[in-house]
Design a protein around this motif. Sequence first.
Motif, PDB file in Angstrom:
ATOM      1  N   GLY A   1       0.835  -1.193   0.000  1.00 60.48           N
ATOM      2  CA  GLY A   1       0.000   0.000   0.000  1.00 60.48           C
ATOM      3  C   GLY A   1       0.867   1.238   0.000  1.00 60.48           C
ATOM      4  N   ASP A   2       0.649   2.133   0.961  1.00 58.35           N
ATOM      5  CA  ASP A   2       1.461   3.356   1.084  1.00 58.35           C
ATOM      6  C   ASP A   2       2.760   3.122   1.840  1.00 58.35           C
ATOM      7  N   MET A   3       2.891   1.974   2.474  1.00 57.26           N
ATOM      8  CA  MET A   3       3.973   1.741   3.425  1.00 57.26           C
ATOM      9  C   MET A   3       5.196   1.101   2.770  1.00 57.26           C
ATOM     10  N   ILE A   4       6.352   1.774   2.876  1.00 60.94           N
ATOM     11  CA  ILE A   4       7.607   1.182   2.434  1.00 60.94           C
ATOM     12  C   ILE A   4       8.025   0.150   3.475  1.00 60.94           C
ATOM     13  N   THR A   5       8.444  -1.038   2.996  1.00 60.24           N
ATOM     14  CA  THR A   5       8.710  -2.127   3.927  1.00 60.24           C
ATOM     15  C   THR A   5       9.889  -2.973   3.465  1.00 60.24           C
ATOM     16  N   ASP A   6      10.493  -3.672   4.425  1.00 54.83           N
ATOM     17  CA  ASP A   6      11.535  -4.644   4.076  1.00 54.83           C
ATOM     18  C   ASP A   6      10.931  -5.790   3.274  1.00 54.83           C
ATOM     19  N   ILE A   7      11.764  -6.406   2.470  1.00 51.86           N
ATOM     20  CA  ILE A   7      11.366  -7.612   1.748  1.00 51.86           C
ATOM     21  C   ILE A   7      11.954  -8.808   2.476  1.00 51.86           C
ATOM     22  N   MET A   8      11.101  -9.708   2.920  1.00 50.35           N
ATOM     23  CA  MET A   8      11.550 -10.874   3.671  1.00 50.35           C
ATOM     24  C   MET A   8      11.986 -11.995   2.724  1.00 50.35           C
ATOM     25  N   GLU A   9      12.934 -12.801   3.190  1.00 51.94           N
ATOM     26  CA  GLU A   9      13.429 -13.919   2.382  1.00 51.94           C
ATOM     27  C   GLU A   9      12.299 -14.864   1.959  1.00 51.94           C
ATOM     28  N   ASP A  10      11.354 -15.106   2.880  1.00 52.85           N
ATOM     29  CA  ASP A  10      10.292 -16.063   2.560  1.00 52.85           C
ATOM     30  C   ASP A  10       9.218 -15.476   1.647  1.00 52.85           C
ATOM     31  N   GLU A  11       9.385 -14.216   1.239  1.00 58.81           N
ATOM     32  CA  GLU A  11       8.478 -13.601   0.272  1.00 58.81           C
ATOM     33  C   GLU A  11       9.022 -13.673  -1.146  1.00 58.81           C
ATOM     34  N   LEU A  12      10.231 -14.198  -1.305  1.00 60.72           N
ATOM     35  CA  LEU A  12      10.910 -14.165  -2.597  1.00 60.72           C
ATOM     36  C   LEU A  12      10.897 -15.514  -3.296  1.00 60.72           C
ATOM     37  N   ILE A  13      10.695 -15.470  -4.608  1.00 56.10           N
ATOM     38  CA  ILE A  13      10.880 -16.633  -5.473  1.00 56.10           C
ATOM     39  C   ILE A  13      11.678 -16.175  -6.699  1.00 56.10           C
ATOM     40  N   PRO A  14      12.397 -17.079  -7.361  1.00 52.16           N
ATOM     41  CA  PRO A  14      13.100 -16.681  -8.582  1.00 52.16           C
ATOM     42  C   PRO A  14      12.130 -16.106  -9.621  1.00 52.16           C
ATOM     43  N   LEU A  15      12.599 -15.153 -10.402  1.00 50.83           N
ATOM     44  CA  LEU A  15      11.779 -14.544 -11.450  1.00 50.83           C
ATOM     45  C   LEU A  15      11.200 -15.652 -12.332  1.00 50.83           C
ATOM     46  N   PRO A  16       9.866 -15.790 -12.389  1.00 45.93           N
ATOM     47  CA  PRO A  16       9.275 -16.908 -13.140  1.00 45.93           C
ATOM     48  C   PRO A  16       9.489 -16.759 -14.647  1.00 45.93           C
ATOM     49  N   GLU A  17       9.493 -17.898 -15.319  1.00 46.55           N
ATOM     50  CA  GLU A  17       9.512 -17.872 -16.777  1.00 46.55           C
ATOM     51  C   GLU A  17       8.261 -17.162 -17.270  1.00 46.55           C
ATOM     52  N   GLY A  18       8.438 -16.256 -18.220  1.00 41.22           N
ATOM     53  CA  GLY A  18       7.307 -15.502 -18.750  1.00 41.22           C
ATOM     54  C   GLY A  18       7.105 -14.157 -18.084  1.00 41.22           C
ATOM     55  N   ALA A  19       7.814 -13.910 -16.960  1.00 40.37           N
ATOM     56  CA  ALA A  19       7.730 -12.597 -16.308  1.00 40.37           C
ATOM     57  C   ALA A  19       8.551 -11.579 -17.097  1.00 40.37           C
ATOM     58  N   THR A  20       8.228 -10.309 -16.931  1.00 45.34           N
ATOM     59  CA  THR A  20       8.909  -9.234 -17.652  1.00 45.34           C
ATOM     60  C   THR A  20       9.350  -8.165 -16.666  1.00 45.34           C
ATOM     61  N   LEU A  21      10.600  -7.757 -16.742  1.00 40.67           N
ATOM     62  CA  LEU A  21      11.077  -6.621 -15.953  1.00 40.67           C
ATOM     63  C   LEU A  21      10.762  -5.335 -16.704  1.00 40.67           C
ATOM     64  N   VAL A  22      10.221  -4.346 -15.994  1.00 44.38           N
ATOM     65  CA  VAL A  22       9.854  -3.076 -16.628  1.00 44.38           C
ATOM     66  C   VAL A  22      10.298  -1.920 -15.742  1.00 44.38           C
ATOM     67  N   SER A  23      10.604  -0.807 -16.377  1.00 46.29           N
ATOM     68  CA  SER A  23      10.856   0.414 -15.609  1.00 46.29           C
ATOM     69  C   SER A  23       9.523   1.110 -15.357  1.00 46.29           C
ATOM     70  N   LEU A  24       9.429   1.794 -14.235  1.00 46.71           N
ATOM     71  CA  LEU A  24       8.218   2.526 -13.869  1.00 46.71           C
ATOM     72  C   LEU A  24       8.443   3.995 -14.212  1.00 46.71           C
ATOM     73  N   PRO A  25       7.847   4.492 -15.288  1.00 52.59           N
ATOM     74  CA  PRO A  25       8.127   5.857 -15.736  1.00 52.59           C
ATOM     75  C   PRO A  25       7.763   6.890 -14.680  1.00 52.59           C
ATOM     76  N   ASP A  26       8.562   7.955 -14.623  1.00 54.38           N
ATOM     77  CA  ASP A  26       8.322   9.090 -13.707  1.00 54.38           C
ATOM     78  C   ASP A  26       8.348   8.666 -12.244  1.00 54.38           C
ATOM     79  N   THR A  27       9.222   7.703 -11.934  1.00 53.52           N
ATOM     80  CA  THR A  27       9.401   7.291 -10.540  1.00 53.52           C
ATOM     81  C   THR A  27      10.883   7.317 -10.186  1.00 53.52           C
ATOM     82  N   ARG A  28      11.145   7.271  -8.880  1.00 50.68           N
ATOM     83  CA  ARG A  28      12.509   7.114  -8.365  1.00 50.68           C
ATOM     84  C   ARG A  28      12.505   5.959  -7.369  1.00 50.68           C
TER      85      ARG A  28
END
Length: 414
Positions: free
Chosen positions: A25-52
Amino acid sequence: MNLLYADRDGNVFDHPDYVALGRNGDMITDIMEDELIPLPEGATLVSLPDTRPIGLNAATGEMEVVPGEVTAVGALLPQGFTRLLIPGYVKSDKSKLLPLFGYTAAIWKDGRFYVAAHQSDDPERWNPRNCDPDELEVQVQRYLEKYSDNRLYKHLSNCALGYECLTASNTFLNRWEGAVPVSFSCNAGCFGCISEQPDDSGFPAPQTRMNFKPTVEELVQVMLEHLKTPDSIISFGQGCEGEPSTQAPIIIQAMRQVREQTSMGYININTNAGLTDHIRGIVDAGLNLMRVSTISALDDHYNAYYKPRGYTLKNVEKSLRYAADKGVYTSINYLIFPGVTDREEEIEAMIEFVRRTDLKLIQLRNLNIDPESYLGLIPKPQGEQLGMKQMLEIFREELPNVVLGSYTHIPPRL
């Protein structure tokens, strides 16, 4: 967990000086190890325009906006995967809206990309690599020639070849779930509609809505061609159309004609289910599966997003209950968003909604939206944000007989 960023040319890099962060939501948070999986096949990395991008300075431990002319990076997940966090970013221009995609937090770790996501279904059936483009072109041409007067096949050919819609492609490949769009009108004004947006919305609709009313004969031709195996599914209600139940009379006629000729396969409708009388007629004509789109079981949240015209969430519930009572295998197309769907009040309301309607399946779908616009539209949180991973655990515990998936399933064989 190195932060990812993109340069002005869209090239993606990892930043060794910053630890990646996510947003709930609005809250910046740590990313936990158990929330991560390798980038799946078929996923796409994209830049978010007008963001930092926002990261944790590895040297100081302070949260910072990454300096330089860089933008945040996220991942777009394929079918079968549920995002747990959105990327950690701030907008560099708050007047600009992100395109209608479901951005997921992505990082670099141990020499590979990871995403904050959970596999909620078997992604193999909806993996784009299983759709051979050469075979698809041959099949599209075959059907366009065979049914040269059928406007539905012409419309679906653009969906399959132009938009690379897998459901439309399935219609031509005679496999799995195929599309049969039927409606150009809708009884809702969804904030994140992907086929029609007001001129002043700021969101360019990524698809073009169909602009004609098909005939019963056109529907029957598409349906009979597809319903040739026991597990085949033909579906009314696609991203390229409005609400299919607004065309209930021709749907009902087409279903009856098809079922006079074959009992093979399953007939499905993807619907908002607001027009309860129309849904009853479609159910009574022999519907097998029904997937109802919803974003919440709370009226104020539902109304803010769907902007329903002439119906309420209570109508949706009545439609689902009627279908379930008539033996239809019912599910919801649950549009989920980290920091919203995992709110205490949302979880509690949805569990009770599922129990009252006797739902069999929850299809978890990542909401494609500009986060700031969505969060500014809906009611503020009343209770605690529990996190998406805990939300899924609560659903499994409280709804043990309900399948948690990501796409349409057929009823289990008895």
